[in-house]
Structures are given as structure tokens and as C-alpha cells.
Design a protein around this motif. Structure first.
Motif, PDB file in Angstrom:
ATOM      1  N   HIS A  85       4.423  -5.107  -1.546  1.00 26.80           N
ATOM      2  CA  HIS A  85       5.388  -4.123  -1.033  1.00 26.80           C
ATOM      3  C   HIS A  85       6.349  -3.614  -2.111  1.00 26.80           C
ATOM      4  N   ILE A  86       7.134  -4.495  -2.695  1.00 31.84           N
ATOM      5  CA  ILE A  86       8.187  -4.062  -3.611  1.00 31.84           C
ATOM      6  C   ILE A  86       7.612  -3.331  -4.822  1.00 31.84           C
ATOM      7  N   SER A  87       6.703  -3.983  -5.546  1.00 33.91           N
ATOM      8  CA  SER A  87       6.144  -3.346  -6.742  1.00 33.91           C
ATOM      9  C   SER A  87       5.266  -2.160  -6.386  1.00 33.91           C
ATOM     10  N   GLN A  88       4.540  -2.232  -5.261  1.00 30.92           N
ATOM     11  CA  GLN A  88       3.656  -1.135  -4.857  1.00 30.92           C
ATOM     12  C   GLN A  88       4.453   0.082  -4.391  1.00 30.92           C
ATOM     13  N   ARG A  89       5.593  -0.158  -3.788  1.00 29.11           N
ATOM     14  CA  ARG A  89       6.395   0.958  -3.277  1.00 29.11           C
ATOM     15  C   ARG A  89       6.843   1.876  -4.410  1.00 29.11           C
ATOM     16  N   ARG A  90       7.046   1.302  -5.592  1.00 27.51           N
ATOM     17  CA  ARG A  90       7.441   2.131  -6.737  1.00 27.51           C
ATOM     18  C   ARG A  90       6.338   3.094  -7.146  1.00 27.51           C
ATOM     19  N   LEU A  91       5.085   2.774  -6.792  1.00 27.37           N
ATOM     20  CA  LEU A  91       3.945   3.580  -7.208  1.00 27.37           C
ATOM     21  C   LEU A  91       3.549   4.638  -6.177  1.00 27.37           C
ATOM     22  N   LEU A  92       4.074   4.520  -4.961  1.00 30.94           N
ATOM     23  CA  LEU A  92       3.728   5.461  -3.890  1.00 30.94           C
ATOM     24  C   LEU A  92       4.204   6.874  -4.211  1.00 30.94           C
ATOM     25  N   THR A  93       3.429   7.859  -3.746  1.00 30.44           N
ATOM     26  CA  THR A  93       3.881   9.243  -3.753  1.00 30.44           C
ATOM     27  C   THR A  93       4.350   9.571  -2.340  1.00 30.44           C
TER      28      THR A  93
ATOM     29  N   PRO B 187       9.620  -2.583   6.290  1.00 29.85           N
ATOM     30  CA  PRO B 187       9.736  -3.541   5.175  1.00 29.85           C
ATOM     31  C   PRO B 187       8.603  -4.545   5.138  1.00 29.85           C
ATOM     32  N   VAL B 188       7.768  -4.612   6.199  1.00 30.97           N
ATOM     33  CA  VAL B 188       6.634  -5.532   6.190  1.00 30.97           C
ATOM     34  C   VAL B 188       5.302  -4.788   6.132  1.00 30.97           C
ATOM     35  N   ALA B 189       5.325  -3.508   5.748  1.00 32.27           N
ATOM     36  CA  ALA B 189       4.079  -2.788   5.453  1.00 32.27           C
ATOM     37  C   ALA B 189       3.583  -3.225   4.081  1.00 32.27           C
ATOM     38  N   ALA B 190       2.265  -3.217   3.890  1.00 25.29           N
ATOM     39  CA  ALA B 190       1.683  -3.692   2.630  1.00 25.29           C
ATOM     40  C   ALA B 190       0.755  -2.623   2.055  1.00 25.29           C
ATOM     41  N   PHE B 191       0.721  -2.554   0.724  1.00 24.85           N
ATOM     42  CA  PHE B 191      -0.067  -1.526   0.035  1.00 24.85           C
ATOM     43  C   PHE B 191      -0.867  -2.167  -1.100  1.00 24.85           C
ATOM     44  N   ALA B 192      -1.984  -1.537  -1.432  1.00 23.27           N
ATOM     45  CA  ALA B 192      -2.770  -1.938  -2.592  1.00 23.27           C
ATOM     46  C   ALA B 192      -3.142  -0.685  -3.370  1.00 23.27           C
ATOM     47  N   ASN B 193      -2.986  -0.740  -4.676  1.00 22.57           N
ATOM     48  CA  ASN B 193      -3.282   0.404  -5.551  1.00 22.57           C
ATOM     49  C   ASN B 193      -2.527   1.654  -5.086  1.00 22.57           C
ATOM     50  N   ALA B 194      -1.233   1.492  -4.890  1.00 23.98           N
ATOM     51  CA  ALA B 194      -0.420   2.554  -4.291  1.00 23.98           C
ATOM     52  C   ALA B 194      -0.304   3.792  -5.160  1.00 23.98           C
ATOM     53  N   GLU B 195      -0.682   3.722  -6.422  1.00 24.59           N
ATOM     54  CA  GLU B 195      -0.687   4.921  -7.250  1.00 24.59           C
ATOM     55  C   GLU B 195      -1.704   5.945  -6.748  1.00 24.59           C
ATOM     56  N   ARG B 196      -2.612   5.522  -5.856  1.00 25.27           N
ATOM     57  CA  ARG B 196      -3.592   6.429  -5.258  1.00 25.27           C
ATOM     58  C   ARG B 196      -3.331   6.636  -3.767  1.00 25.27           C
ATOM     59  N   ILE B 197      -2.080   6.435  -3.360  1.00 25.29           N
ATOM     60  CA  ILE B 197      -1.674   6.664  -1.962  1.00 25.29           C
ATOM     61  C   ILE B 197      -0.559   7.694  -1.937  1.00 25.29           C
ATOM     62  N   SER B 198      -0.696   8.705  -1.091  1.00 25.93           N
ATOM     63  CA  SER B 198       0.377   9.700  -0.943  1.00 25.93           C
ATOM     64  C   SER B 198       0.699   9.881   0.536  1.00 25.93           C
ATOM     65  N   LEU B 199       1.996   9.980   0.825  1.00 27.01           N
ATOM     66  CA  LEU B 199       2.499  10.122   2.191  1.00 27.01           C
ATOM     67  C   LEU B 199       3.275  11.414   2.297  1.00 27.01           C
TER      68      LEU B 199
ATOM     69  N   ASP C 145       4.432  14.378   8.975  1.00 29.86           N
ATOM     70  CA  ASP C 145       4.771  14.081  10.371  1.00 29.86           C
ATOM     71  C   ASP C 145       3.770  13.156  11.059  1.00 29.86           C
ATOM     72  N   CYS C 146       3.170  12.250  10.303  1.00 26.59           N
ATOM     73  CA  CYS C 146       2.230  11.293  10.884  1.00 26.59           C
ATOM     74  C   CYS C 146       2.964  10.049  11.368  1.00 26.59           C
ATOM     75  N   LEU C 147       2.348   9.366  12.311  1.00 24.36           N
ATOM     76  CA  LEU C 147       2.937   8.165  12.896  1.00 24.36           C
ATOM     77  C   LEU C 147       1.890   7.059  12.909  1.00 24.36           C
ATOM     78  N   PHE C 148       2.182   5.965  12.191  1.00 27.02           N
ATOM     79  CA  PHE C 148       1.288   4.814  12.138  1.00 27.02           C
ATOM     80  C   PHE C 148       1.931   3.670  12.914  1.00 27.02           C
ATOM     81  N   ALA C 149       1.299   3.261  13.998  1.00 25.92           N
ATOM     82  CA  ALA C 149       1.814   2.173  14.820  1.00 25.92           C
ATOM     83  C   ALA C 149       1.561   0.825  14.139  1.00 25.92           C
ATOM     84  N   PRO C 150       2.169  -0.248  14.629  1.00 26.33           N
ATOM     85  CA  PRO C 150       2.004  -1.555  13.989  1.00 26.33           C
ATOM     86  C   PRO C 150       0.544  -1.997  13.895  1.00 26.33           C
ATOM     87  N   GLY C 151       0.226  -2.649  12.766  1.00 19.65           N
ATOM     88  CA  GLY C 151      -1.076  -3.274  12.621  1.00 19.65           C
ATOM     89  C   GLY C 151      -2.211  -2.375  12.206  1.00 19.65           C
ATOM     90  N   VAL C 152      -1.937  -1.128  11.847  1.00 20.95           N
ATOM     91  CA  VAL C 152      -3.008  -0.222  11.399  1.00 20.95           C
ATOM     92  C   VAL C 152      -3.505  -0.658  10.020  1.00 20.95           C
TER      93      VAL C 152
END
Length: 253
Positions: free
Chosen positions: A33-41, A50-62, A88-95
Motif C-alpha cells: 500500500h504505502i510504497s505502491q501508492r506513490r507509484l499510482l497514477t 487504507p487497506v486496499a492493496a496494489f502490485a506494480n502500481a506504476e502500471r495502474i491508473s485511476l 467516477d468508478c466505484l469498487f466495493a470491498p473485496g474486488v
């Protein structure tokens, strides 16, 4: 507190393994989360649990104003697989969304095989229900709704409402979700270059117009449309909610 309970409490709080586990949890949280969040677009107004998780966030854009709920997992590929999410997307818990998977070569162990990576593209105004799984290579059109617990392995047309495992179209937002596809419904004839106009059931929503760029499937129809606002999406046009205006000249086969 009696002596036996006090002794058990002391043993548990003084057990060094508990503190090793705590450091492992901190390491996991920083790694996912913490280190990956810096890489998100991220666009403007994005909200992340705060409990969402990411992998290879440099290739994720929101996109703008998108919300990512608790325990959502977004895993882009290690090499090239992207996850692109619109506005304007909505991701519910556990996706869980992944842009890679393993091969099924029986000649080697699964974990030793090179992963297959394909982009996941999610349009604007998409609602993904709790516990859904979106697999590599899926494209979800604008305005789609993915019901809770769906496993989505194939692309979803714009404005579709899908449910089940495997996920299938059950209704459309274009008719406020009331109408399901009817058995034997008249098939619309569509061609590349035709103009398409989608009418919404609610009078407050203006119609949407575009041009068919590609016919993906003929029966039932699935087409790729370039809308007048510049966006493209996959649509399954049906009589009563979409009007087709053939191009004035069409080359005969």
C-alpha cells in the motif's frame, strides 16, 4: 485476574514471535500500500481505502473521483499488463483485478511458467460489486454494473448489468435495469460506419450518439462505438433502446 490468567497474559505479551509477526505485518502494509501508492497514477478526487492493496502500481491508473473500497486488490503485470480505470468508478470491498495469469502447460509446474499479461480496461461510471474477480484481458464498457461475486472472464458491453459465475448480461442500465433480453428478440443489423443513437429511459438524461468502428460479434450484436465525446466502448445494441442509421454509401460485397 487470577494467577493462571496473569501468567498466560505475560507469556503472550512477552513472546518475541508476536513482535516479529507485527514487523511482518508492517512490512506487508508498506509493500502493498504505502510504497505502491506513490507509484499510482491518480486523477482528481480519488479515494482509496487504507487497506486496499496494489502490485506494480506504476502500471495502474485511476480516473477522477474513482473510489476504491476496503480490501480491494489491483494487481498489474510484472512486465507490461496494465489496469486502466476510468472516471467516477466505484469498487466495493473485496474486488480483485489482475492483469496477468499463469499458463496451463502440463510439462512444467504452474509457478515456474511465465505469466501471460493482458491489459484490463474499465470505462467511466462502472460499479463493481463486492467480491468480484476481474481477470486479465477484460474490457468493461462505460456505465456497466458488475453484480456482487461475479467472475468476469470476458469483456462486458457498455451499460450492461451482469451477474453470476461466469458473469453474463442480465439487464441494461439503458432501461433502468428493468428489462432483460427477451427470447427470440429481433436482431439489429449493424455495420461499420453506421451511426448509433442510444436513448435513455430517464428524460433527464440526453441521448448518446456515435459511430460503429468495429463489429465484434453479429448474433447477438456486439460492436465497438466511438462516441461523440471521443470515448470508445463496447455495446450490445437492442431494439427499443438503440437506433441504427446506416451510412449513406456502403460498399457492396
Amino acid at each position: 485476574m487470577d494467577a493462571s490468567r496473569a501468567l498466560a497474559f505475560s507469556r503472550s505479551t512477552l513472546d518475541p514471535r508476536a513482535y516479529v509477526g507485527l514487523f511482518r505485518i508492517v512490512h506487508w502494509y508498506n509493500r502493498t500500500h504505502i510504497s505502491q501508492r506513490r507509484l499510482l497514477t491518480c486523477g482528481e478526487g480519488v479515494r482509496l481505502s487504507p487497506v486496499a492493496a496494489f502490485a506494480n502500481a506504476e502500471r495502474i491508473s485511476l480516473g477522477d473521483r474513482t473510489r476504491i473500497g476496503d480490501h480491494v486488490r489491483l494487481w498489474a503485470g510484472d512486465r507490461e499488463g496494465r489496469i486502466v480505470i476510468g472516471n467516477d468508478c466505484l469498487f466495493a470491498p473485496g474486488v480483485f483485478v489482475t492483469a496477468s495469469d499463469y499458463s496451463l502447460d502440463p510439462g512444467s509446474t504452474i509457478k515456474s511458467q511465465i505469466t501471460r499479461e493482458r491489459d484490463v480496461l474499465i470505462g467511466d461510471d462502472v460499479w463493481i460489486g463486492a467480491g468480484c474477480i476481474i481477470t486479465a484481458g477484460v474490457e468493461i464498457g462505460h456505465g456497466a454494473v458488475i453484480g456482487a461475486g461475479c467472475v468476469v472472464r470476458q469483456s462486458v458491453p457498455a451499460w450492461a448489468i451482469v451477474k453470476g459465475n461466469p458473469a453474463g448480461v442480465s439487464a441494461s442500465r439503458l432501461t433502468w435495469g428493468h428489462r432483460k433480453p427477451r427470447e427470440g428478440e429481433t436482431q439489429m443489423s449493424v455495420h461499420v460506419g453506421d451511426r448509433i443513437v442510444v436513448e435513455f429511459e430517464r428524460a433527464s438524461q440526453p441521448s448518446r450518439a456515435g459511430v460503429i468502428e468495429e463489429v465484434l460479434h453479429e448474433d447477438p450484436s456486439r460492436v465497438r462505438v466511438r462516441w461523440e465525446d471521443g470515448h470508445t466502448s463496447i455495446l450490445a445494441p437492442s431494439a427499443g433502446v438503440a437506433s441504427i442509421f446506416p451510412q449513406t454509401t456502403r460498399t457492396k460485397p
